[in-house]
Design a protein around this motif. Structure first.
Motif, PDB file in Angstrom:
ATOM      1  N   SER A  33      19.813  21.621 -18.837  1.00 32.77           N
ATOM      2  CA  SER A  33      21.050  21.032 -19.350  1.00 32.77           C
ATOM      3  C   SER A  33      22.030  22.090 -19.822  1.00 32.77           C
ATOM      4  O   SER A  33      23.226  21.805 -19.962  1.00 32.77           O
ATOM      5  CB  SER A  33      20.755  20.092 -20.507  1.00 32.77           C
ATOM      6  OG  SER A  33      19.829  19.120 -20.117  1.00 32.77           O
ATOM      7  N   LEU A  34      21.537  23.314 -20.077  1.00 35.37           N
ATOM      8  CA  LEU A  34      22.464  24.377 -20.444  1.00 35.37           C
ATOM      9  C   LEU A  34      23.461  24.652 -19.318  1.00 35.37           C
ATOM     10  O   LEU A  34      24.618  24.987 -19.567  1.00 35.37           O
ATOM     11  CB  LEU A  34      21.693  25.671 -20.730  1.00 35.37           C
ATOM     12  CG  LEU A  34      21.124  25.912 -22.105  1.00 35.37           C
ATOM     13  CD1 LEU A  34      20.359  27.214 -22.094  1.00 35.37           C
ATOM     14  CD2 LEU A  34      22.224  25.991 -23.117  1.00 35.37           C
ATOM     15  N   VAL A  35      23.002  24.506 -18.059  1.00 37.59           N
ATOM     16  CA  VAL A  35      23.839  24.909 -16.926  1.00 37.59           C
ATOM     17  C   VAL A  35      25.121  24.065 -16.824  1.00 37.59           C
ATOM     18  O   VAL A  35      26.219  24.633 -16.788  1.00 37.59           O
ATOM     19  CB  VAL A  35      23.022  24.889 -15.618  1.00 37.59           C
ATOM     20  CG1 VAL A  35      23.892  25.207 -14.438  1.00 37.59           C
ATOM     21  CG2 VAL A  35      21.870  25.862 -15.711  1.00 37.59           C
ATOM     22  N   PRO A  36      25.031  22.696 -16.812  1.00 34.51           N
ATOM     23  CA  PRO A  36      26.298  21.946 -16.789  1.00 34.51           C
ATOM     24  C   PRO A  36      27.168  22.192 -18.005  1.00 34.51           C
ATOM     25  O   PRO A  36      28.397  22.178 -17.897  1.00 34.51           O
ATOM     26  CB  PRO A  36      25.851  20.486 -16.711  1.00 34.51           C
ATOM     27  CG  PRO A  36      24.426  20.482 -17.023  1.00 34.51           C
ATOM     28  CD  PRO A  36      23.874  21.795 -16.656  1.00 34.51           C
ATOM     29  N   SER A  37      26.530  22.442 -19.166  1.00 31.56           N
ATOM     30  CA  SER A  37      27.334  22.729 -20.355  1.00 31.56           C
ATOM     31  C   SER A  37      28.131  24.015 -20.167  1.00 31.56           C
ATOM     32  O   SER A  37      29.343  24.070 -20.450  1.00 31.56           O
ATOM     33  CB  SER A  37      26.411  22.833 -21.558  1.00 31.56           C
ATOM     34  OG  SER A  37      27.145  22.954 -22.733  1.00 31.56           O
TER      35      SER A  37
END
Lengths: 163, 103
Positions: A33-37
Motif C-alpha cells: 500500500s505504500l506504493v500507491p501512496s
C-alpha cells in the motif's frame, strides 16, 4: 474545476492507502500500500509543477524504498503472519495523540495568512533545479552526497554477518 | 473553486497524522519505518506547495525536497540494516520485545 478534481483524486489515492499502511494487520499488504501512496504524492508534485521531484519520488520511493522494505519483511519473521499482534497496547492513546496533532496542525496551517505570491514556476524546471543545486545549494548537494556514501558503507557494515 | 496552498497543507497534515499513528502503535520495526516514510512525504508536499504558491520564482523548495528524498533513502537503508542486525541477534523485530538494555 479539472485541477480540483485531479487534486481530490490524487489526495484520495495518497491518503486511503496511507491509512492501510498504518492499520493493516498483514505487513506485506501494508508495504504494497505504500506504493500507491507514494505515486499519489508524485501526482501531487506534478500538479504543483514539480515534474523533476515527481520523477525522483517515483524512482526512489516507489521503486527503491518500497522494494527494500518488502525485502526486509520477507527476510524477517512475524511480518506476514496475521496471527501476530501488530499493534501495541497504546493504540487508543496513540490514535488520540495523532488526532490531536493533526487537528492542531490543520488549525495552525489553515488559519495562517500565508504571503501568497502570484505567478508560475519557470518553464525549464529541471535545468533550473540542476543549476540551483550546483550554484546556490552546492553545500547541501555535497553534504548529502557524503551522507549517502557514509550511509551506504554503514548499512553494509551493520547488515554484514559477523565472523 | 481553484486549488490553493491550503488544500495541499490539509493533505500533508493528514498524511503526517497517519504516519505518526503508525509510529506510535506499530510493534514491528519495519512498520515504524513505513510510518516515518509517510511523514517525510508529508513534509515534501509542504515544501513543494510553499515553493509553488509562496515563492514561485525560487526553486529552494524543490531542492530541499530532493535533499529530503535522498536522506530518506539513507535513513531507510541504515534503519533496515539495523533491523536485520537486531533480528539476527535477538530473533525478533518487535520493538516492545527488544529490551536487553532494560534492567
Amino acid at each position: 474545476m479539472g485541477e480540483l478534481g485531479a487534486f481530490i483524486i490524487l489526495a484520495l489515492v495518497t491518503l486511503l492507502p496511507a491509512a492501510a499502511v498504518v492499520t493493516s494487520r498483514n505487513l506485506v499488504r501494508a508495504a504494497m500500500s505504500l506504493v500507491p501512496s507514494f505515486l499519489g504524492v508524485a501526482g501531487l508534485f506534478v500538479l504543483l509543477q514539480a515534474e523533476f521531484v515527481a520523477g525522483i519520488q517515483i524512482l526512489i520511493y516507489a521503486g527503491a524504498i518500497a522494494v527494500l522494505i518488502l525485502f526486509v519483511i520477507m527476510l524477517t519473521a512475524g511480518g506476514t503472519g496475521t496471527a501476530v499482534r501488530q499493534a501495541n497496547e497504546q493504540r487508543v492513546v496513540g490514535g488520540l495523540a495523532a488526532a490531536a496533532l493533526t487537528a492542531a496542525l490543520l488549525a495552525l496551517l489553515l488559519r495562517t495568512a500565508w504571503p501568497l505570491a502570484a505567478g508560475s514556476l519557470p518553464r525549464a524546471n529541471v535545468a533550473a533545479v540542476g543549476s540551483a543545486f550546483l550554484t546556490t545549494f552546492v553545500l547541501a548537494f555535497e553534504i548529502s552526497s557524503v551522507v549517502l556514501l557514509v550511509s551506504l558503507v554503514g548499512a553494509l557494515v551493520i547488515a554484514r554477518r559477523e565472523r | 473553486m481553484t486549488v490553493g496552498v491550503n488544500h495541499y497543507l490539509a493533505v500533508s497534515a493528514l498524511l503526517f497524522g497517519l504516519g505518526l499513528y503508525g509510529i506510535l502503535t506499530r510493534r514491528n520495526a519495519v512498520a515504524i519505518l513505513m510510518g516515518i516514510e509517510l511523514m517525510l512525504n508529508a513534509t515534501n508536499i509542504n515544501l513543494v506547495a510553499f515553493n509553488r504558491y509562496v515563492a514561485p520564482g525560487a526553486l529552494a523548495g524543490h531542492v530541499f525536497a530532493l535533499v529530503i528524498i535522498t536522506l530518506a533513502a539513507c535513513e531507510a537503508a541504515v534503519g533496515l540494516a539495523l533491523v536485520m542486525a537486531v533480528y539476527r541477534n535477538l530473533e525478533t523485530v518487535h520493538v516492545d520485545e527488544i529490551n536487553v538494555l532494560k534492567w
